[in-house]
Write an enzyme that holds these catalytic residues in place. Structure first.
Site, PDB file in Angstrom:
ATOM      1  N   TYR A  14       0.599  -5.859  -1.788  1.00 32.69           N
ATOM      2  CA  TYR A  14       1.127  -4.557  -1.385  1.00 32.69           C
ATOM      3  C   TYR A  14       0.787  -3.439  -2.369  1.00 32.69           C
ATOM      4  CZ  TYR A  14       4.034  -7.675   1.451  1.00 32.69           C
ATOM      5  OH  TYR A  14       4.468  -8.651   2.319  1.00 32.69           O
ATOM      6  N   HIS A  19       3.231   2.665   1.227  1.00 31.36           N
ATOM      7  CA  HIS A  19       4.664   2.418   1.022  1.00 31.36           C
ATOM      8  C   HIS A  19       4.991   2.219  -0.455  1.00 31.36           C
ATOM      9  CE1 HIS A  19       8.308   2.083   3.206  1.00 31.36           C
ATOM     10  NE2 HIS A  19       8.421   0.776   3.282  1.00 31.36           N
ATOM     11  N   ASN A  66      13.505  -3.410   1.455  1.00 30.87           N
ATOM     12  CA  ASN A  66      14.760  -3.334   2.208  1.00 30.87           C
ATOM     13  C   ASN A  66      15.998  -3.667   1.388  1.00 30.87           C
ATOM     14  OD1 ASN A  66      12.910  -2.888   4.202  1.00 30.87           O
ATOM     15  ND2 ASN A  66      13.624  -4.505   5.566  1.00 30.87           N
TER      16      ASN A  66
END
Length: 243
Positions: A14, A19, A66
C-alpha cells in the site's frame, strides 16, 4: 505535546497508494526535522522530536485505516492528551490534487480512518486534508483511492510534501491560514486572502451534489528539484512501475 498522525495502510503493498498520503506527509516531516528513528508502540510506528521548540510525536498507525483511532486513542490516553493536541493528516477525495485544507472538527465525509478517530479520540481535533482528486464516477472510487500515484502526480505531490515539511512549525503553532497559503503558493496558486471576492462568492454557490466532480484545470507546474530526500523517495516510489 502534539501528536501528528498520518493515516494510511501498513505494508509495502500500500506504500504508494493515494490513500497513504498521510503516511507520506509524516515521513516528510520526520526526515526534515531530525526525529528519532521509527519504533513500534501503541500499535503504530512512532517517532519523537521537536518542531518549532514544541515536543511532537509522529504516528503511523499499523492497524489498517479503518482502525486508526484505536491506535491514536491509545497514545492519547497514555500521554493524557485532549483532542486539541492531535493533528490528523489524510487523503481527501473532494479536494483537487495538490489542494490542502486545515480545520478543527467537522464530519468524516465517508473516510473510515476519520470515523475511527472520531469514535476513539473525540471530534475536536485538527484535520489536515490533502487532496487526491475524485475519479468522477462513484464506482471508480475504491480503485482510485487504493491505486498508486501516477508518475505525473510527482509534479504536485513533491512540492506539496516538501512545503508541508518545511513549514511544519506553522502546523505546530496553529498558524493554519499561513500554512495553507504557503502550500497554495508552492503549487502555483494564490494565497487565500488574495482570492477575488467574486470568486469566493461564486464558489459558495456550487451545489453540494456536485462536490465529487472536479473539472480538469490547467496550472503552471512548479519547477521541481532534481535532487534531495523528497526527490529520492518519490523516484523510488514511482520507479516501481513502468512508464
Amino acid at each position: 505535546m502534539l501528536i501528528i498522525a498520518g493515516l494510511g495502510n501498513p505494508g509495502g503493498k500500500y506504500a504508494g497508494n493515494r490513500h497513504n498520503i498521510g503516511f507520506m506527509a509524516v515521513d516528510a516531516i520526520h526526515r526534515r526535522h531530525g526525529f528519532s528513528p521509527w519504533s513500534k508502540k501503541f500499535r503504530a510506528e512512532i517517532a519523537e522530536g521537536e518542531v518549532g521548540g514544541e515536543k511532537v510525536l509522529l504516528m503511523k498507525p499499523q492497524t489498517f485505516m479503518n482502525l486508526s483511532g484505536e491506535s491514536v486513542g491509545e497514545a492519547m490516553r497514555f500521554y493524557k492528551l485532549q483532542p486539541a493536541d492531535l493533528v490528523a493528516i489524510y487523503d481527501e477525495l473532494d479536494l483537487p490534487q495538490g489542494k490542502a485544507r486545515l480545520k478543527t472538527g467537522g464530519g468524516h465525509n465517508g473516510h473510515n480512518g476519520i470515523k475511527s478517530l472520531d469514535a476513539h479520540c473525540g471530534r475536536e481535533y485538527r484535520r489536515l486534508r490533502l487532496g487526491i482528486g475524485h475519479p468522477g464516477i462513484k464506482d471508480m472510487v475504491q480503485n482510485h483511492v487504493l491505486g498508486d500515484f501516477a508518475k505525473a502526480d510527482k509534479a504536485w505531490l513533491e512540492p506539496l510534501l516538501d512545503t508541508l515539511a518545511d513549514n511544519a512549525d506553522m502546523l505546530v503553532r496553529n498558524e493554519d491560514s499561513q500554512l495553507m497559503n504557503k502550500i497554495a503558493l508552492a503549487l502555483g496558486g494564490k494565497a487565500e486572502e488574495e482570492k477575488p471576492a467574486k470568486e469566493m462568492k461564486d464558489a459558495g454557490k456550487k451545489p453540494a451534489s456536485q462536490s465529487h466532480i472536479h473539472q480538469a484545470r490547467n496550472h503552471n507546474q512548479p519547477k521541481l528539484p532534481a535532487t534531495g530526500p523528497m526527490a529520492d523517495m518519490l523516484k523510488k516510489m514511482f520507479g516501481k512501475k513502468g512508464d
